[in-house]
Design a protein around this motif. Structure first.
Motif, mmCIF file in Angstrom:
data_model
loop_
_atom_site.group_PDB
_atom_site.id
_atom_site.type_symbol
_atom_site.label_atom_id
_atom_site.label_comp_id
_atom_site.label_asym_id
_atom_site.label_seq_id
_atom_site.Cartn_x
_atom_site.Cartn_y
_atom_site.Cartn_z
ATOM 1 N N ALA A 147 0.950 -1.175 0.142
ATOM 2 C CA ALA A 147 -0.023 -0.015 0.114
ATOM 3 C C ALA A 147 0.578 1.171 0.033
ATOM 4 N N ALA A 148 1.989 1.246 0.920
ATOM 5 C CA ALA A 148 2.654 2.322 0.852
ATOM 6 C C ALA A 148 3.684 2.713 -0.439
ATOM 7 N N GLY A 149 4.165 1.466 -1.006
ATOM 8 C CA GLY A 149 4.685 1.563 -2.383
ATOM 9 C C GLY A 149 3.975 2.095 -3.318
ATOM 10 N N PHE A 150 2.553 1.791 -3.463
ATOM 11 C CA PHE A 150 1.738 2.086 -4.439
ATOM 12 C C PHE A 150 1.391 3.776 -4.316
ATOM 13 N N GLY A 207 7.676 -0.643 -1.372
ATOM 14 C CA GLY A 207 7.171 -0.281 -0.448
ATOM 15 C C GLY A 207 7.702 -1.118 0.955
ATOM 16 N N VAL A 208 8.115 -2.476 0.532
ATOM 17 C CA VAL A 208 8.781 -3.369 1.647
ATOM 18 C C VAL A 208 9.788 -2.627 2.122
ATOM 19 N N ILE A 209 10.797 -2.138 1.353
ATOM 20 C CA ILE A 209 12.022 -1.794 1.634
ATOM 21 C C ILE A 209 11.711 -0.639 2.519
ATOM 22 N N GLY A 210 10.869 0.394 1.841
ATOM 23 C CA GLY A 210 10.636 1.697 2.405
ATOM 24 C C GLY A 210 10.259 1.409 3.797
ATOM 25 N N ALA A 211 9.223 0.325 3.968
ATOM 26 C CA ALA A 211 8.642 0.235 5.577
ATOM 27 C C ALA A 211 9.753 -0.262 6.360
ATOM 28 N N LEU A 212 10.795 -1.049 5.828
ATOM 29 C CA LEU A 212 11.911 -1.691 6.623
ATOM 30 C C LEU A 212 12.774 -0.248 7.049
ATOM 31 N N LEU A 230 13.165 6.117 -0.486
ATOM 32 C CA LEU A 230 14.043 4.791 -1.133
ATOM 33 C C LEU A 230 13.684 5.397 -2.833
ATOM 34 N N ILE A 231 12.719 6.055 -3.057
ATOM 35 C CA ILE A 231 12.280 6.491 -4.429
ATOM 36 C C ILE A 231 13.218 7.425 -4.911
ATOM 37 N N TRP A 232 13.391 8.520 -3.889
ATOM 38 C CA TRP A 232 14.337 9.466 -4.133
ATOM 39 C C TRP A 232 16.066 8.995 -4.062
ATOM 40 N N LEU A 233 16.279 8.211 -3.510
ATOM 41 C CA LEU A 233 17.409 7.399 -3.587
ATOM 42 C C LEU A 233 17.665 6.789 -4.864
ATOM 43 N N TRP A 234 16.724 6.121 -5.333
ATOM 44 C CA TRP A 234 16.801 5.497 -6.560
ATOM 45 C C TRP A 234 16.860 6.432 -7.671
ATOM 46 N N ARG A 235 16.141 7.679 -7.763
ATOM 47 C CA ARG A 235 16.208 8.455 -8.921
ATOM 48 C C ARG A 235 17.387 9.088 -8.788
ATOM 49 N N GLN A 236 18.208 9.310 -7.786
ATOM 50 C CA GLN A 236 19.482 10.111 -7.372
ATOM 51 C C GLN A 236 20.549 9.158 -7.984
ATOM 52 N N GLY A 245 3.153 2.956 11.845
ATOM 53 C CA GLY A 245 3.896 2.087 10.961
ATOM 54 C C GLY A 245 3.681 2.360 9.366
ATOM 55 N N PHE A 246 2.431 2.716 9.192
ATOM 56 C CA PHE A 246 2.053 3.315 7.740
ATOM 57 C C PHE A 246 2.822 4.510 7.384
ATOM 58 N N VAL A 247 2.742 5.371 8.330
ATOM 59 C CA VAL A 247 3.521 6.592 7.876
ATOM 60 C C VAL A 247 4.822 6.281 7.774
ATOM 61 N N GLY A 248 5.341 5.527 8.659
ATOM 62 C CA GLY A 248 6.835 5.248 8.550
ATOM 63 C C GLY A 248 7.254 4.641 7.016
ATOM 64 N N ALA A 249 6.226 3.612 6.821
ATOM 65 C CA ALA A 249 6.408 2.933 5.312
ATOM 66 C C ALA A 249 6.218 3.814 4.336
ATOM 67 N N LEU A 250 5.417 4.839 4.284
ATOM 68 C CA LEU A 250 5.130 5.723 3.289
ATOM 69 C C LEU A 250 6.453 6.544 3.177
ATOM 70 N N LEU A 251 6.802 7.072 4.427
ATOM 71 C CA LEU A 251 8.180 8.011 4.441
ATOM 72 C C LEU A 251 9.147 7.281 3.848
ATOM 73 N N GLY A 252 9.636 5.956 4.329
ATOM 74 C CA GLY A 252 10.690 5.122 3.924
ATOM 75 C C GLY A 252 10.414 4.908 2.325
ATOM 76 N N ALA A 253 9.304 4.686 1.731
ATOM 77 C CA ALA A 253 9.256 4.524 0.386
ATOM 78 C C ALA A 253 9.553 5.814 -0.303
ATOM 79 N N PHE A 254 9.206 6.914 0.063
ATOM 80 C CA PHE A 254 9.562 8.236 -0.289
ATOM 81 C C PHE A 254 11.216 8.379 -0.519
#
Length: 78
Positions: A12-15, A34-39, A68-74, A57-66
């Motif tokens: 859900a967070a990844g989506f 989402g899963v890695i972001g959740a971790l 991770l996406i930022w790092l992936w793009r960079q 936990g959901f907020v943490g997963a969402l922020l972690g996914a953000f």
């Protein structure tokens, strides 16, 4: 049981994160983000989970996914 919850919350967070950051990915990649972001979010925001429970936990997963996406793009695929 916690692994299943991690996958569901992470998916859900990844989506939400991939859509909010306008990133087009396939389903396995979205779930992995989402899963890695959740971790990541779970490690960084552990105190938030203690205060607010599953919502934290959901907020943490969402922020972690953000993050991770930022790092992936960079630093990721170019």
């Amino acid at each position: 049981m916690q692994v299943i919850a991690l996958i569901i919350i992470g998916a859900a967070a990844g989506f939400i994160a991939t859509r909010a950051m306008k990133m087009e990915t396939d389903i396995p990649t979205t779930v992995a983000i989402g899963v890695i972001g959740a971790l990541i979010g779970g490690l960084v925001l552990r105190f938030l989970m203690a205060l607010t429970g599953a919502l934290g936990g959901f907020v943490g997963a969402l922020l972690g996914a953000f993050v991770l996406i930022w790092l992936w793009r960079q630093y990721g695929r170019r």
